[in-house]
Write an enzyme that holds these catalytic residues in place. Structure first.
Site, PDB file in Angstrom:
ATOM      1  CG  PHE A  51      -0.398   0.413   2.519  1.00  0.00           C
ATOM      2  CD1 PHE A  51       0.215  -0.500   3.354  1.00  0.00           C
ATOM      3  CD2 PHE A  51      -0.490   1.734   2.943  1.00  0.00           C
ATOM      4  CE1 PHE A  51       0.727  -0.112   4.588  1.00  0.00           C
ATOM      5  CE2 PHE A  51       0.007   2.128   4.177  1.00  0.00           C
ATOM      6  CZ  PHE A  51       0.631   1.206   4.999  1.00  0.00           C
ATOM      7  CE  LYS A  52       4.107   1.045   4.555  1.00  0.00           C
ATOM      8  NZ  LYS A  52       4.047   1.767   5.789  1.00  0.00           N
TER       9      LYS A  52
END
Ligand code: PLP
Ligand SMILES: N[C@@H](CCOP(=O)(O)O)C(=O)O
Length: 463
Positions: free
Chosen positions: A111-112
């Site tokens: 998700f980064k």
């Protein structure tokens, strides 16, 4: 929009300065001085729009007046063109009224990427406009590092140093950080845990001479721009399940508290969220804090969800600030006590405010493994161990009629051993990353000593 420090002693800054500063000069974290508001009608109109169109609308109030609209729009579109799913962050159903928000279709499968692809381009834009350079230092428990390296590799105006805890990240995470051939990227294997790495990064920000000499900047979620980008997917997912006409809950695998704080921000901006549920692994400091009102550190234990093996949840400070009614003195006192004694007790009114928005739960290694297995059997879907923590906790907190969205924070192939132990099947990396584990590694082992790390950075930065 101005951004103020949670500790009240730093000058309020504009968006561009906040992004380049990373941490505030008083050691606090920047927060917007007020939340932009989206009405029921405005949220309803987001239905059917593309991820990029929603992203532009939601983030615009945070950057307005600082970046030209056309430039911002093209930065957003370029950022999400790197994702390998048309919806960017799609939802899949994993149970009755239970949905997984897949946040791992970006270049490093975590998700980064959602925030990092944007920040890489935004920083480049601002540094170019100002004809400046920056030295970016980040700490990672595995995913932030790879995503940051991908987003900044080859960018002329930045040098990047990523501190990762040696031996405590998955082999795939490590190779994503150490196989970059870009000259501006340095992976540093620190003899310590993630909290040690994060503490060194914060110390560098608090060391004015060093900070100024290298033009220090940060990409961890201490940087407000990271949180800003993560607010967007709370809106897109909730709207696709019927918001604002329907209230939803989110369950978020949590470590540094950045991702779930973005959900809190979305709620403050008008998104009808019932509860935000903090899901922790055995490193359950946040679940204990919600239960007892006391934030009390104990040692970090290693788990199969290494990216959440964290004790010091940086962004909890942002929540304390907002939940205390923007009381920077209260926050400064908490942080002082934490530094001295490793714990602090939250005032009853502040705790009450936190509990009105948040619930918390934990899943140990065995429960995460069982959840991966259960979901594989129930819906032929493979969870990674972090998302599995989220699903386990979500299933203990479901409420009738309220859709539960669990944040799917990483692709299962980043953690093949844990997934194979649960399902018997090793998940494959996507074809475009098929050669990752045979790429040559390049990293520098360093002891967990601030001076040694600062000296290394000073010697290798071009800022
Ligand atoms: C896969 C994964 N899940 C969950 C988390 C926790 O997110 P946060 O630190 O924003 O709470 C991380 C690390 O940040 C992560 O890499
Ligand atoms: N889990 C993170 C830890 C750093 O968190 P950040 O969101 O503050 O960058 C990681 O994978 O590195």
């Amino acid at each position: 929009m101005k951004y103020v420090s949670t500790r009240g002693q730093a000058t309020a800054l504009s968006f561009r300065d906040t992004m380049l500063a990373g941490l505030a000069s008083d050691g606090g974290l920047f927060v917007p001085e007020s939340w932009p508001q989206f009405s029921h009608d405005e949220i309803a109109k987001l239905a059917g729009k593309s991820y990029c169109d929603v992203a532009i609308e939601i983030m615009w109030p945070f950057v307005e007046g600082e970046i030209e609209r056309a430039a911002f729009e093209s930065i957003v579109r370029e950022s999400y063109a790197t994702f390998r799913h048309d919806a960017v962050c799609p939802l899949v159903q994993t149970g009755d009224n239970e949905f997984l928000l897949e946040l791992f279709h970006g270049p490093t499968l975590a998700f980064k990427d959602v925030a990092m692809q944007l920040i890489g381009r935004l920083m480049d834009h601002v540094l170019t406009e100002r004809d400046q350079r920056a030295t970016i230092v980040g700490a990672t428990s595995g995913d932030t590092g790879g995503a940051a390296i991908d987003a900044f590799a080859g960018r002329d105006r930045t040098d990047m140093f990523i501190l990762f805890p040696e031996g405590r990240v998955s082999p795939v995470q490590q190779r994503q950080m150490t196989s970059s051939t870009a000259l501006n990227v340095h992976a540093l294997a620190i003899d310590g845990n993630f909290d040690d790495c994060q503490a060194h990064v914060k110390s560098m920000f608090n060391h004015a001479d060093f900070r100024n000499s290298v033009s220090l900047s940060g990409i961890n979620s201490i940087n407000w721009a990271r949180i800003m980008a993560q607010i967007v997917y709370y809106f897109t997912s909730a709207v696709s399940l019927g918001a604002p006409h329907r209230t939803v809950s989110f369950c978020v695998p949590t470590g540094n508290f950045g991702d779930i704080f973005a959900g809190y921000a979305a709620k403050q901006m008008g998104l009808p969220i019932d509860k935000l549920i903090i899901a922790t692994n055995d490193n359950d400091i946040l679940a204990r804090t919600l239960e007892t009102g006391s934030y009390s550190m104990s040692g970090v234990v290693e788990t199969t969800s290494p990216s959440m093996d964290i004790q010091i949840s940086s962004n909890f400070e942002r929540l304390l600030y907002k939940a205390s009614g923007d009381d920077d003195r209260e926050v400064t006192a908490y942080m002082g006590t934490l530094k001295q004694s490793g714990e602090f007790t939250i005032k009853p009114e502040t705790l009450k405010a936190i509990r009105s928005d948040f619930l918390a739960g934990r899943a140990d290694v065995g429960q995460a493994k069982q959840t991966i297995k259960d979901v594989a059997v129930q819906c032929s879907y493979t969870l990674d161990p972090h998302s599995a923590i989220g699903v386990h906790v979500a299933r203990n907190h479901k409420r009738d009629g309220v859709p539960m969205i669990v944040l799917g924070t990483a692709h299962p192939a980043k953690f093949p051993d844990a997934v194979k132990q649960a399902t018997g099947v090793e998940p494959d990396l996507p074809a475009w990353l098929g050669d990752l584990m045979s790429r040559k590694e390049n990293f520098t082992p360093l002891s967990s000593d601030l001076k040694i790390i600062e000296d290394y950075i000073s010697k290798h930065t071009r800022a």
